[in-house]
Design a protein around this motif. Structure first.
Motif, PDB file in Angstrom:
ATOM      1  N   PHE A 139      -9.719   7.449  -2.168  1.00 41.44           N
ATOM      2  CA  PHE A 139      -8.661   6.532  -2.579  1.00 41.44           C
ATOM      3  C   PHE A 139      -7.655   7.264  -3.466  1.00 41.44           C
ATOM      4  O   PHE A 139      -7.895   8.377  -3.916  1.00 41.44           O
ATOM      5  CB  PHE A 139      -9.250   5.342  -3.353  1.00 41.44           C
ATOM      6  CG  PHE A 139     -10.369   4.628  -2.638  1.00 41.44           C
ATOM      7  CD1 PHE A 139     -10.173   4.081  -1.381  1.00 41.44           C
ATOM      8  CD2 PHE A 139     -11.629   4.525  -3.225  1.00 41.44           C
ATOM      9  CE1 PHE A 139     -11.209   3.426  -0.717  1.00 41.44           C
ATOM     10  CE2 PHE A 139     -12.660   3.878  -2.574  1.00 41.44           C
ATOM     11  CZ  PHE A 139     -12.456   3.317  -1.319  1.00 41.44           C
ATOM     12  N   SER A 146      -3.915   1.780 -11.208  1.00 41.40           N
ATOM     13  CA  SER A 146      -4.318   1.029 -10.022  1.00 41.40           C
ATOM     14  C   SER A 146      -4.850   1.993  -8.960  1.00 41.40           C
ATOM     15  O   SER A 146      -4.519   3.174  -8.946  1.00 41.40           O
ATOM     16  CB  SER A 146      -3.148   0.227  -9.463  1.00 41.40           C
ATOM     17  OG  SER A 146      -2.113   1.092  -9.036  1.00 41.40           O
ATOM     18  N   ALA A 148      -5.386   2.606  -4.784  1.00 45.03           N
ATOM     19  CA  ALA A 148      -4.906   2.199  -3.460  1.00 45.03           C
ATOM     20  C   ALA A 148      -5.669   2.946  -2.378  1.00 45.03           C
ATOM     21  O   ALA A 148      -6.261   4.000  -2.621  1.00 45.03           O
ATOM     22  CB  ALA A 148      -3.409   2.460  -3.338  1.00 45.03           C
ATOM     23  N   ASP A 149      -5.618   2.398  -1.178  1.00 46.97           N
ATOM     24  CA  ASP A 149      -6.342   2.992  -0.057  1.00 46.97           C
ATOM     25  C   ASP A 149      -5.545   4.101   0.608  1.00 46.97           C
ATOM     26  O   ASP A 149      -6.111   4.989   1.241  1.00 46.97           O
ATOM     27  CB  ASP A 149      -6.672   1.895   0.965  1.00 46.97           C
ATOM     28  CG  ASP A 149      -7.518   2.409   2.119  1.00 46.97           C
ATOM     29  OD1 ASP A 149      -8.349   3.308   1.886  1.00 46.97           O
ATOM     30  OD2 ASP A 149      -7.345   1.924   3.252  1.00 46.97           O
ATOM     31  N   ALA A 150      -4.230   4.072   0.481  1.00 49.34           N
ATOM     32  CA  ALA A 150      -3.390   5.043   1.190  1.00 49.34           C
ATOM     33  C   ALA A 150      -2.432   5.721   0.219  1.00 49.34           C
ATOM     34  O   ALA A 150      -2.066   5.154  -0.818  1.00 49.34           O
ATOM     35  CB  ALA A 150      -2.613   4.346   2.301  1.00 49.34           C
ATOM     36  N   ARG A 183     -11.277  -2.159  -0.201  1.00 47.07           N
ATOM     37  CA  ARG A 183      -9.954  -2.004   0.416  1.00 47.07           C
ATOM     38  C   ARG A 183      -9.205  -3.335   0.448  1.00 47.07           C
ATOM     39  O   ARG A 183      -7.990  -3.380   0.257  1.00 47.07           O
ATOM     40  CB  ARG A 183     -10.098  -1.419   1.814  1.00 47.07           C
ATOM     41  CG  ARG A 183     -10.577   0.031   1.816  1.00 47.07           C
ATOM     42  CD  ARG A 183     -10.493   0.665   3.193  1.00 47.07           C
ATOM     43  NE  ARG A 183     -10.839   2.080   3.127  1.00 47.07           N
ATOM     44  CZ  ARG A 183     -12.041   2.567   3.422  1.00 47.07           C
ATOM     45  NH1 ARG A 183     -13.007   1.747   3.827  1.00 47.07           N
ATOM     46  NH2 ARG A 183     -12.281   3.857   3.314  1.00 47.07           N
ATOM     47  N   GLN A 184      -9.930  -4.417   0.696  1.00 54.21           N
ATOM     48  CA  GLN A 184      -9.299  -5.742   0.699  1.00 54.21           C
ATOM     49  C   GLN A 184      -8.771  -6.073  -0.691  1.00 54.21           C
ATOM     50  O   GLN A 184      -7.651  -6.594  -0.844  1.00 54.21           O
ATOM     51  CB  GLN A 184     -10.317  -6.794   1.141  1.00 54.21           C
ATOM     52  CG  GLN A 184      -9.762  -8.201   1.225  1.00 54.21           C
ATOM     53  CD  GLN A 184     -10.804  -9.190   1.720  1.00 54.21           C
ATOM     54  OE1 GLN A 184     -11.893  -8.816   2.145  1.00 54.21           O
ATOM     55  NE2 GLN A 184     -10.480 -10.464   1.648  1.00 54.21           N
ATOM     56  N   MET A 186      -7.976  -3.852  -2.992  1.00 52.58           N
ATOM     57  CA  MET A 186      -6.867  -2.930  -3.263  1.00 52.58           C
ATOM     58  C   MET A 186      -5.566  -3.464  -2.678  1.00 52.58           C
ATOM     59  O   MET A 186      -4.490  -3.323  -3.288  1.00 52.58           O
ATOM     60  CB  MET A 186      -7.174  -1.562  -2.669  1.00 52.58           C
ATOM     61  CG  MET A 186      -8.241  -0.776  -3.402  1.00 52.58           C
ATOM     62  SD  MET A 186      -8.665   0.760  -2.516  1.00 52.58           S
ATOM     63  CE  MET A 186     -10.171   1.214  -3.367  1.00 52.58           C
ATOM     64  N   ALA A 187      -5.657  -4.054  -1.504  1.00 53.33           N
ATOM     65  CA  ALA A 187      -4.455  -4.569  -0.842  1.00 53.33           C
ATOM     66  C   ALA A 187      -3.769  -5.655  -1.670  1.00 53.33           C
ATOM     67  O   ALA A 187      -2.551  -5.855  -1.552  1.00 53.33           O
ATOM     68  CB  ALA A 187      -4.809  -5.105   0.546  1.00 53.33           C
ATOM     69  N   SER A 188      -4.535  -6.350  -2.501  1.00 55.40           N
ATOM     70  CA  SER A 188      -3.960  -7.380  -3.371  1.00 55.40           C
ATOM     71  C   SER A 188      -3.795  -6.885  -4.805  1.00 55.40           C
ATOM     72  O   SER A 188      -3.569  -7.682  -5.717  1.00 55.40           O
ATOM     73  CB  SER A 188      -4.826  -8.646  -3.338  1.00 55.40           C
ATOM     74  OG  SER A 188      -6.154  -8.369  -3.766  1.00 55.40           O
ATOM     75  N   GLY A 189      -3.927  -5.569  -5.006  1.00 47.45           N
ATOM     76  CA  GLY A 189      -3.695  -4.995  -6.326  1.00 47.45           C
ATOM     77  C   GLY A 189      -4.754  -5.311  -7.350  1.00 47.45           C
ATOM     78  O   GLY A 189      -4.462  -5.353  -8.552  1.00 47.45           O
ATOM     79  N   ARG A 190      -6.003  -5.494  -6.897  1.00 48.86           N
ATOM     80  CA  ARG A 190      -7.033  -5.950  -7.828  1.00 48.86           C
ATOM     81  C   ARG A 190      -8.161  -4.929  -8.019  1.00 48.86           C
ATOM     82  O   ARG A 190      -9.283  -5.295  -8.342  1.00 48.86           O
ATOM     83  CB  ARG A 190      -7.604  -7.293  -7.354  1.00 48.86           C
ATOM     84  CG  ARG A 190      -6.549  -8.377  -7.213  1.00 48.86           C
ATOM     85  CD  ARG A 190      -7.162  -9.746  -7.082  1.00 48.86           C
ATOM     86  NE  ARG A 190      -7.797 -10.161  -8.335  1.00 48.86           N
ATOM     87  CZ  ARG A 190      -8.506 -11.286  -8.486  1.00 48.86           C
ATOM     88  NH1 ARG A 190      -8.677 -12.081  -7.430  1.00 48.86           N
ATOM     89  NH2 ARG A 190      -9.043 -11.598  -9.639  1.00 48.86           N
TER      90      ARG A 190
END
Length: 219
Positions: A139, A146, A148-150, A183-184, A186-190
Motif C-alpha cells: 500500500f 492516510s 491508499a491501495d494505489a 482496500r474497501q 481505503m477507498a473511503s479514506g478510513r
C-alpha cells in the motif's frame, strides 16, 4: 491479538510437528517475542487464535501469568479462518475499543506503545520498507498519514496494526482474507498508517528463520 492459526506451508517440514509461532529463534519461540514486547508496552490482555497444532501454543503460553499478562484463546476449525475471518471470530474476546493485531510469524523490535487510532479510521497500519522477497510492496502511505491501495512509493504492511471492530460490520462468519476489507476502507479514506524504520522480518521460509536466528545470536 496475536495471529497464530496459520499452517505455515512454506515452512514445512519444520511446521509438520511444530506450529510456526513456536519455531525457535535464538532459543526462544517466535510468539514469545511478541508477548514480551506487548507486556513491556503495558498491554495486559492478549487474545491468541490457533488451529494447526494449536494445543502446543496453549500448552506453551498458558494463561500468560509468567509474562504478567492474561491470555485468552480463540480456537479455529481445522484449516483456520484466514486473517479476516480469524479476527472476526475473535471479536467477542477483544472488547469494545480499538485493538492491536500482530502476525505471529513476523519478528520485530517495534514498540507497541499506546497510541490513539485517528478519529474515523477503521484501521491503522504499520508500514515498513519492502523486503527483497516482496519488492512491489502493498500500500501507499501518504504524507497526511492516510493509506491508499494505489500510487507510487508503495510500502509493505508489516502485519502490525490497530483495528476497530466496525471494519468487520456486515461480514459473514467463516474464512476470508483481510486485504479486501482494508482496500474497501481505503477507498473511503478510513485507513491510516505510520512508517517504521526499525528491525522487522517476515519469517516466511526456513532460510529467513535461520538468518534471523544467526543475527540474534550475534547481538
Amino acid at each position: 491479538m496475536i495471529l497464530a492459526a496459520g499452517r505455515g506451508e512454506r515452512m514445512r517440514p519444520l511446521t509438520d510437528r511444530t506450529p510456526k509461532p513456536l519455531l525457535p529463534v535464538a532459543g526462544k519461540p517466535l510468539i514469545q517475542y511478541h508477548v514480551e514486547a506487548l507486556a513491556r508496552a503495558g498491554v495486559s490482555r492478549l487474545v491468541v487464535n490457533h488451529a494447526h497444532l494449536g494445543e502446543q501454543i496453549v500448552a506453551f503460553l498458558g494463561d500468560g501469568a509468567r509474562w504478567g499478562v492474561s491470555i485468552t484463546y480463540s480456537a479455529e476449525p481445522a484449516g483456520a479462518l484466514e486473517t479476516g475471518g480469524g479476527i472476526q471470530h475473535a471479536l467477542p474476546l477483544l472488547g469494545d475499543g480499538p485493538f492491536w493485531v500482530v502476525n505471529g510469524d513476523v519478528w520485530t523490535d517495534y514498540p507497541f506503545l499506546a497510541r490513539p487510532i485517528p478519529e474515523g479510521s477503521l484501521a491503522h497500519l504499520v508500514m515498513v520498507d519492502n523486503p527483497e522477497h516482496h519488492p512491489q510492496g502493498d500500500f501507499v502511505l501518504s504524507g497526511d498519514g492516510s493509506v491508499a491501495d494505489a500510487g507510487d512509493g508503495r510500502l509493505t504492511y508489516s502485519g502490525i496494526g490497530i483495528y476497530r471492530a466496525e471494519l468487520f460490520t456486515g461480514c459473514q462468519p467463516g474464512a476470508y482474507p483481510l486485504a479486501p476489507l482494508l482496500r474497501q476502507a481505503m477507498a473511503s479514506g478510513r485507513v491510516s498508517g505510520e512508517y517504521y524504520a526499525g528491525r522487522w522480518l517476515d519469517i516466511g521460509t526456513p532460510e529467513r528463520l535461520d538468518m534471523l536466528d544467526k543475527e540474534l545470536r550475534r547481538t
